[in-house]
Design a protein around this motif. Structure first.
Motif, PDB file in Angstrom:
ATOM      1  N   GLY A 172      -1.587   0.966  -5.015  1.00 49.48           N
ATOM      2  CA  GLY A 172      -0.722   0.059  -4.276  1.00 49.48           C
ATOM      3  C   GLY A 172      -0.276  -1.108  -5.134  1.00 49.48           C
ATOM      4  O   GLY A 172      -0.073  -0.991  -6.340  1.00 49.48           O
ATOM      5  N   SER A 191       3.508   0.339  -5.615  1.00 51.60           N
ATOM      6  CA  SER A 191       4.011   0.981  -4.407  1.00 51.60           C
ATOM      7  C   SER A 191       5.531   1.140  -4.454  1.00 51.60           C
ATOM      8  O   SER A 191       6.271   0.160  -4.475  1.00 51.60           O
ATOM      9  N   VAL A 233       4.759   3.942   2.549  1.00 52.81           N
ATOM     10  CA  VAL A 233       4.597   2.690   1.810  1.00 52.81           C
ATOM     11  C   VAL A 233       4.709   1.528   2.786  1.00 52.81           C
ATOM     12  O   VAL A 233       5.611   1.508   3.639  1.00 52.81           O
ATOM     13  N   ARG A 277       0.838  -1.208   0.000  1.00 55.12           N
ATOM     14  CA  ARG A 277       0.000   0.000   0.000  1.00 55.12           C
ATOM     15  C   ARG A 277       0.869   1.254   0.000  1.00 55.12           C
ATOM     16  O   ARG A 277       1.975   1.261   0.543  1.00 55.12           O
ATOM     17  N   THR A 278       0.316   2.319  -0.579  1.00 56.56           N
ATOM     18  CA  THR A 278       0.903   3.650  -0.512  1.00 56.56           C
ATOM     19  C   THR A 278      -0.157   4.615  -0.015  1.00 56.56           C
ATOM     20  O   THR A 278      -1.316   4.511  -0.408  1.00 56.56           O
TER      21      THR A 278
END
Length: 573
Positions: A357, A361, A323, A307-308
């Motif tokens: 993401g 990411s 991140v 994920r970001t």
């Protein structure tokens, strides 16, 4: 397979060796032990922190904290190659972007990729690239005074023509539907891509590209064309394209006339003025310090994925770019969206937005390269990135030094060879391995070696180690331990192993200095073997490492000989 897993564990113990002061976080009521394994200043008002989370699963979290009150720091968006169609990796985005006034020294990937470029509303340096005409998508924005906003965006565009009168433009560089008036700009490409029905009018700018604030003047250079479609967009110019009753409006426009287009930007139905940069994302994770119910908004949000995210505190003085690595069994498996929200909340954010993401990411620092480990094993080219910037300067004079370690734990009777960073007067990190450093410490810590750049730690307890470069100094606390929990000594014996230069830029070659015959192996951050070979040379020799083909990131070099097995980290920028 067993040996590979063992090496991965050795890598992790080496990485987390310097953790200090574990704390406990709760992610959806599940406890995780949080250790900091790196903390460093990377630019004006900006630090970079790496965390290891241990709980039901393991996680690796990387984030930048930006002090928005620092006059030398700002946030800016980059579209790859300054258009909506190109895909560029995050490290390559600054070079693909035309901006001679700023240095883009760190950033992350931003919006999701859609059919017409990024999904959401996109503004770069005060220019409208694209607007989102639907609902259910969100955005982050920053204005000319560095004030932040986030939420559900909506933009109206008012057209004023001396011959056609007034009309409402539905969107910029969006897909045209029935009875809609769309404005296309050259950021989309060379033509509108529309079907044959409707009317289109070509224009060139009178006072520059489409502004995100105030009226933009344009002049008609291609008279209304009916039922042809796919009109060519003038270089740096525009096309108005309408169907149904909107076609009847722009059909009245005449060759040579000047008209105006004025946008109004809303966030959660509140007008926001002065927006200079804006990008989309989905969903909102936090609003008013409340974790939102998000996991049903997109199909992947319930799963553990890379994920970001971006977030900020209540007064907008602190921004977090983050991140979480994922898809790395035993190292970092990723998080669902509600865990991501909880992480942002634990870091002090009251508002937070999920960016793209998965394999997208990417966590990038100019002088250090890609810090995280992209889940696909290579960098994915994406539409845009959000970057931390500072005004351009050619200043390469070191005005401040800092240890790369924020603190250090070492094994008794081991040798510590620290790395010292150099910064210019503006606060930019300009040197990741300053030469000419001299170390000093008291006898309770140990003895500085003849080279002046390493110390034999044969004391006890915690003591101050100081580095000096002329009149510049920096200090850290070094703690000596009789035993190391990880079971591996991550320090390097004095004068035995040295990888240099370190870090290096992608495509360059590094060398390792050896004093014995050795087997040399290079592993990436997930423990995958990238290369392995033997050196039969003995004595003090330098051996070339096959680093030219490695992508940016960090790697572990294992040096195995009859005396020991050393592991040295190398960074490729």
């Amino acid at each position: 397979m067993k040996n590979r897993c063992l090496f991965i564990l050795l890598l992790l113990s080496c990485i987390s060796f310097n953790t200090f002061g574990s704390i406990i976080w709760k992610l959806q009521d599940v406890e995780y032990k949080v250790d900091t394994f790196s903390y460093r200043v990377i630019g004006p008002g900006t630090t970079q922190t790496s965390l290891a989370l241990q709980g039901p699963v393991n996680l690796r979290v990387f984030y930048m904290t930006v002090d928005m009150t620092d006059p030398n720091v700002n946030l800016k968006l980059i579209m790859g190659k300054d258009n909506l169609t190109s895909n560029v990796t995050v490290p390559n985005m600054p070079a693909s972007h035309s901006d001679s006034m700023n240095i883009y020294f760190a950033g992350v990937n931003a919006d999701f990729i859609g059919g017409m470029g990024p999904v959401g509303t996109t503004i770069v340096n005060g220019e409208f690239y694209k607007s989102y005409k639907g609902s259910g998508w969100y955005a982050f924005g920053i204005d000319k005074d560095k004030k932040l906003c986030s939420g559900a965006p909506y933009t109206t565009f008012k057209l004023v023509s001396p011959n056609a009168g007034q009309a409402s433009i539905k969107a910029v560089n969006g897909i045209r539907s029935d009875n809609e008036l769309i404005l296309y700009t050259s950021r989309k490409g060379t033509s509108t891509g529309t079907k044959g029905n409707g009317v289109e009018v070509g224009a060139i700018p009178v006072d520059g590209p489409l502004k995100s604030e105030g009226a933009t003047k344009m002049r008609v250079t291609v008279a209304p064309v009916k039922n042809i479609g796919n009109m060519s967009i003038p270089d740096g110019g525009f096309v108005l394209s309408g169907t149904g009753f909107t076609a009847d409006i722009i059909e009245k426009m005449q060759l040579g006339e000047e008209f105006e287009v004025t946008p109004t930007i809303y966030f959660d139905n509140v007008i926001k003025t002065g927006i200079t940069d804006m990008c989309g994302g989905c969903p909102m994770l936090l609003q008013g310090s409340k974790i939102l119910e998000t996991q049903g908004l997109l199909d992947h949000l319930v799963y553990r994925e890379p994920r970001t995210a971006i977030g900020y505190n209540s007064d907008g003085t602190k921004v977090i770019l983050l991140v979480v690595d994922g898809r790395q069994t035993g190292i970092s498996v990723g998080v669902p969206s509600k865990d991501l929200a909880a992480i942002m909340l634990n870091l002090g954010c009251t508002e937070a937005l999920n960016f793209d993401g998965g394999g997208s990411s990417t966590f990038y620092v100019k002088e250090l390269g890609v810090i995280n480990t992209p889940s696909e094993g290579s960098l994915r080219a994406v539409k845009n990135g959000l970057f931390i910037t500072t005004p351009f300067t050619k200043d390469k004079v070191i005005a401040k030094i800092r240890f790369s370690d924020y603190a250090k734990k070492v094994e008794y009777d081991s040798c510590y060879l620290p790395v010292v960073y150099g910064y210019n007067a503006q606060g930019m990190l300009i040197n990741t391995n300053v030469e000419g450093i001299k170390l000093s410490c008291d006898q309770e810590l140990g003895v500085v070696q003849e080279d002046g750049i390493s110390v034999l730690c044969n004391g006890t307890g915690s003591h101050t180690l100081t580095a000096s470069l002329g009149e510049l100094t920096s200090s850290i606390q070094v703690t000596i331990e009789k035993e190391i929990e990880s079971g591996i000594n991550s320090t390097v014996a004095c004068n035995s192993v040295n990888v240099y230069p370190n870090p290096i830029r992608a495509g360059e070659q590094a060398y390792v200095h050896l004093n014995d015959r050795s087997k040399i192996s290079i592993y990436n951050a997930t423990g995958q073997l990238m290369n392995s070979f033997r050196s039969e040379k003995s004595g003090n020799v330098s051996i070339a490492l096959p680093t030219e083909s490695l992508i940016p990131g960090f790697y572990m070099v294992s040096i195995l000989n009859n005396a020991s097995n050393k592991i040295v980290k190398i960074i490729i920028k």
